[in-house]
Design a protein around this motif. Structure first.
Motif, PDB file in Angstrom:
ATOM      1  N   ASP A 103      -4.296  -2.353  -2.332  1.00 30.32           N
ATOM      2  CA  ASP A 103      -3.499  -3.410  -1.899  1.00 30.32           C
ATOM      3  C   ASP A 103      -3.106  -4.472  -2.643  1.00 30.32           C
ATOM      4  O   ASP A 103      -2.658  -5.735  -2.473  1.00 30.32           O
ATOM      5  CB  ASP A 103      -4.499  -4.114  -0.769  1.00 30.32           C
ATOM      6  CG  ASP A 103      -5.842  -4.553  -1.366  1.00 30.32           C
ATOM      7  OD1 ASP A 103      -6.147  -4.385  -2.503  1.00 30.32           O
ATOM      8  OD2 ASP A 103      -6.578  -5.526  -0.642  1.00 30.32           O
ATOM      9  N   GLN A 104      -3.070  -4.025  -4.134  1.00 32.62           N
ATOM     10  CA  GLN A 104      -2.466  -4.643  -5.369  1.00 32.62           C
ATOM     11  C   GLN A 104      -3.028  -6.220  -5.582  1.00 32.62           C
ATOM     12  O   GLN A 104      -2.382  -7.004  -5.802  1.00 32.62           O
ATOM     13  CB  GLN A 104      -0.993  -4.883  -5.321  1.00 32.62           C
ATOM     14  CG  GLN A 104      -0.161  -3.550  -5.001  1.00 32.62           C
ATOM     15  CD  GLN A 104       1.234  -3.505  -5.315  1.00 32.62           C
ATOM     16  OE1 GLN A 104       1.667  -4.315  -6.122  1.00 32.62           O
ATOM     17  NE2 GLN A 104       1.779  -2.757  -4.566  1.00 32.62           N
ATOM     18  N   LYS A 128      -0.911  -9.065  -5.131  1.00 35.81           N
ATOM     19  CA  LYS A 128      -1.278 -10.030  -4.341  1.00 35.81           C
ATOM     20  C   LYS A 128      -2.430 -11.015  -4.876  1.00 35.81           C
ATOM     21  O   LYS A 128      -3.512 -10.694  -4.953  1.00 35.81           O
ATOM     22  CB  LYS A 128      -1.942  -9.440  -3.241  1.00 35.81           C
ATOM     23  CG  LYS A 128      -2.189 -10.285  -2.002  1.00 35.81           C
ATOM     24  CD  LYS A 128      -2.607  -9.873  -0.813  1.00 35.81           C
ATOM     25  CE  LYS A 128      -3.621  -8.357  -0.755  1.00 35.81           C
ATOM     26  NZ  LYS A 128      -4.099  -8.029   0.760  1.00 35.81           N
ATOM     27  N   TYR A 129      -1.881 -12.036  -5.544  1.00 35.18           N
ATOM     28  CA  TYR A 129      -2.566 -13.105  -6.160  1.00 35.18           C
ATOM     29  C   TYR A 129      -3.362 -13.902  -5.073  1.00 35.18           C
ATOM     30  O   TYR A 129      -2.889 -14.209  -4.211  1.00 35.18           O
ATOM     31  CB  TYR A 129      -1.811 -14.005  -7.167  1.00 35.18           C
ATOM     32  CG  TYR A 129      -1.024 -13.134  -8.256  1.00 35.18           C
ATOM     33  CD1 TYR A 129      -1.681 -12.874  -9.238  1.00 35.18           C
ATOM     34  CD2 TYR A 129       0.351 -12.711  -8.022  1.00 35.18           C
ATOM     35  CE1 TYR A 129      -1.006 -12.152 -10.360  1.00 35.18           C
ATOM     36  CE2 TYR A 129       1.058 -12.126  -8.932  1.00 35.18           C
ATOM     37  CZ  TYR A 129       0.437 -11.845 -10.204  1.00 35.18           C
ATOM     38  OH  TYR A 129       0.923 -11.041 -10.984  1.00 35.18           O
ATOM     39  N   ASP A 130      -4.600 -14.319  -5.696  1.00 31.95           N
ATOM     40  CA  ASP A 130      -5.498 -15.188  -4.541  1.00 31.95           C
ATOM     41  C   ASP A 130      -4.791 -16.746  -4.527  1.00 31.95           C
ATOM     42  O   ASP A 130      -3.655 -17.011  -5.193  1.00 31.95           O
ATOM     43  CB  ASP A 130      -6.961 -15.220  -4.992  1.00 31.95           C
ATOM     44  CG  ASP A 130      -6.998 -15.947  -6.449  1.00 31.95           C
ATOM     45  OD1 ASP A 130      -6.195 -16.724  -7.205  1.00 31.95           O
ATOM     46  OD2 ASP A 130      -8.185 -15.802  -6.954  1.00 31.95           O
ATOM     47  N   ALA A 131      -5.438 -17.624  -4.009  1.00 29.69           N
ATOM     48  CA  ALA A 131      -4.954 -18.929  -3.808  1.00 29.69           C
ATOM     49  C   ALA A 131      -4.826 -19.803  -5.022  1.00 29.69           C
ATOM     50  O   ALA A 131      -3.907 -20.686  -5.112  1.00 29.69           O
ATOM     51  CB  ALA A 131      -6.006 -19.670  -3.071  1.00 29.69           C
ATOM     52  N   GLU A 177       0.662  -1.296   0.016  1.00 23.72           N
ATOM     53  CA  GLU A 177       0.044  -0.003  -0.040  1.00 23.72           C
ATOM     54  C   GLU A 177       0.665   1.314   0.034  1.00 23.72           C
ATOM     55  O   GLU A 177       0.475   2.333  -0.293  1.00 23.72           O
ATOM     56  CB  GLU A 177      -0.944   0.086   1.212  1.00 23.72           C
ATOM     57  CG  GLU A 177      -1.779  -1.146   1.163  1.00 23.72           C
ATOM     58  CD  GLU A 177      -2.734  -1.164   2.439  1.00 23.72           C
ATOM     59  OE1 GLU A 177      -2.761  -0.597   3.406  1.00 23.72           O
ATOM     60  OE2 GLU A 177      -3.697  -2.139   2.397  1.00 23.72           O
ATOM     61  N   THR A 178       2.103   1.458   0.451  1.00 17.65           N
ATOM     62  CA  THR A 178       2.914   2.329   0.371  1.00 17.65           C
ATOM     63  C   THR A 178       4.263   2.172  -0.448  1.00 17.65           C
ATOM     64  O   THR A 178       4.617   3.384  -0.749  1.00 17.65           O
ATOM     65  CB  THR A 178       3.474   2.510   1.962  1.00 17.65           C
ATOM     66  OG1 THR A 178       4.005   1.325   2.447  1.00 17.65           O
ATOM     67  CG2 THR A 178       2.322   2.845   2.796  1.00 17.65           C
ATOM     68  N   ASP A 179       4.598   1.252  -0.799  1.00 18.21           N
ATOM     69  CA  ASP A 179       5.916   1.222  -1.642  1.00 18.21           C
ATOM     70  C   ASP A 179       5.510   1.423  -3.220  1.00 18.21           C
ATOM     71  O   ASP A 179       4.402   1.606  -3.552  1.00 18.21           O
ATOM     72  CB  ASP A 179       6.352  -0.206  -1.648  1.00 18.21           C
ATOM     73  CG  ASP A 179       7.926  -0.284  -1.640  1.00 18.21           C
ATOM     74  OD1 ASP A 179       8.517   0.708  -2.291  1.00 18.21           O
ATOM     75  OD2 ASP A 179       8.512  -1.360  -1.659  1.00 18.21           O
ATOM     76  N   THR A 180       6.530   1.558  -3.843  1.00 24.26           N
ATOM     77  CA  THR A 180       6.400   1.845  -5.527  1.00 24.26           C
ATOM     78  C   THR A 180       6.723   0.656  -6.070  1.00 24.26           C
ATOM     79  O   THR A 180       6.677   0.888  -7.412  1.00 24.26           O
ATOM     80  CB  THR A 180       7.224   3.025  -5.695  1.00 24.26           C
ATOM     81  OG1 THR A 180       8.574   2.919  -5.496  1.00 24.26           O
ATOM     82  CG2 THR A 180       7.034   4.571  -4.939  1.00 24.26           C
ATOM     83  N   VAL A 181       6.745  -0.359  -5.529  1.00 23.58           N
ATOM     84  CA  VAL A 181       7.243  -1.589  -6.348  1.00 23.58           C
ATOM     85  C   VAL A 181       5.942  -2.242  -6.553  1.00 23.58           C
ATOM     86  O   VAL A 181       4.809  -2.685  -5.682  1.00 23.58           O
ATOM     87  CB  VAL A 181       8.281  -2.428  -5.433  1.00 23.58           C
ATOM     88  CG1 VAL A 181       8.361  -3.815  -6.106  1.00 23.58           C
ATOM     89  CG2 VAL A 181       9.400  -1.995  -5.273  1.00 23.58           C
ATOM     90  N   LEU A 182       5.904  -2.756  -7.840  1.00 25.81           N
ATOM     91  CA  LEU A 182       4.710  -3.696  -8.165  1.00 25.81           C
ATOM     92  C   LEU A 182       4.826  -4.964  -7.636  1.00 25.81           C
ATOM     93  O   LEU A 182       5.709  -5.659  -7.726  1.00 25.81           O
ATOM     94  CB  LEU A 182       4.655  -3.806  -9.902  1.00 25.81           C
ATOM     95  CG  LEU A 182       3.488  -4.846 -10.379  1.00 25.81           C
ATOM     96  CD1 LEU A 182       2.199  -4.252  -9.923  1.00 25.81           C
ATOM     97  CD2 LEU A 182       3.599  -5.030 -11.901  1.00 25.81           C
TER      98      LEU A 182
END
Length: 119
Positions: free
Chosen positions: A83-84, A14-17, A6-11
């Motif tokens: 939250d990507q 967050k993939y699901d299961a 939420e704060t970084d600039t890196v892609l």
């Protein structure tokens, strides 16, 4: 402690299961075209080619939108949510986005238990 997603600039999707994230596709002016899913390979292929590539859960493989119809989605911009875990694909469509031939996959309105085609 804040989540770095939420704060970084890196892609860092967050993939699901199942290894997927939701991808919402719109035009430049915000018209909703479709919703699909991407895995890491689909996202990488999209970034490399500039054409929207997804993971087909029914086919069990990657597919580039328009690979058989020619109705590709040329990516203008990719955005990721806070939250990507979801992508917004802004694209220029080269024809209808829906396999039915409709401009958008969202061509019907829900009215109670009925589906009413949009005009």
């Amino acid at each position: 402690m804040p989540d770095l997603r939420e704060t970084d600039t890196v892609l860092n999707p967050k993939y699901d299961a199942a290894g997927l994230i939701t991808a919402v596709v719109t035009t430049r002016d915000g018209a909703l075209l479709m919703v699909a899913h991407m895995n890491a390979d689909a996202l990488a292929a999209t970034q490399a080619s500039g054409e929207a590539t997804f993971w087909s859960r029914s086919r069990g493989r990657l597919w580039t939108k328009g690979e058989t119809s020619g109705n590709v989605l040329r990516v203008v911009e990719l955005r990721i949510d806070c939250d990507q875990d979801a992508l917004w694909v802004i694209a220029d469509p080269a024809g209808p986005a829906c396999h039915t031939g409709a401009t958008s996959c969202f061509y019907r309105r829900v009215e109670g238990e009925r589906l009413v085609p949009l005009e």
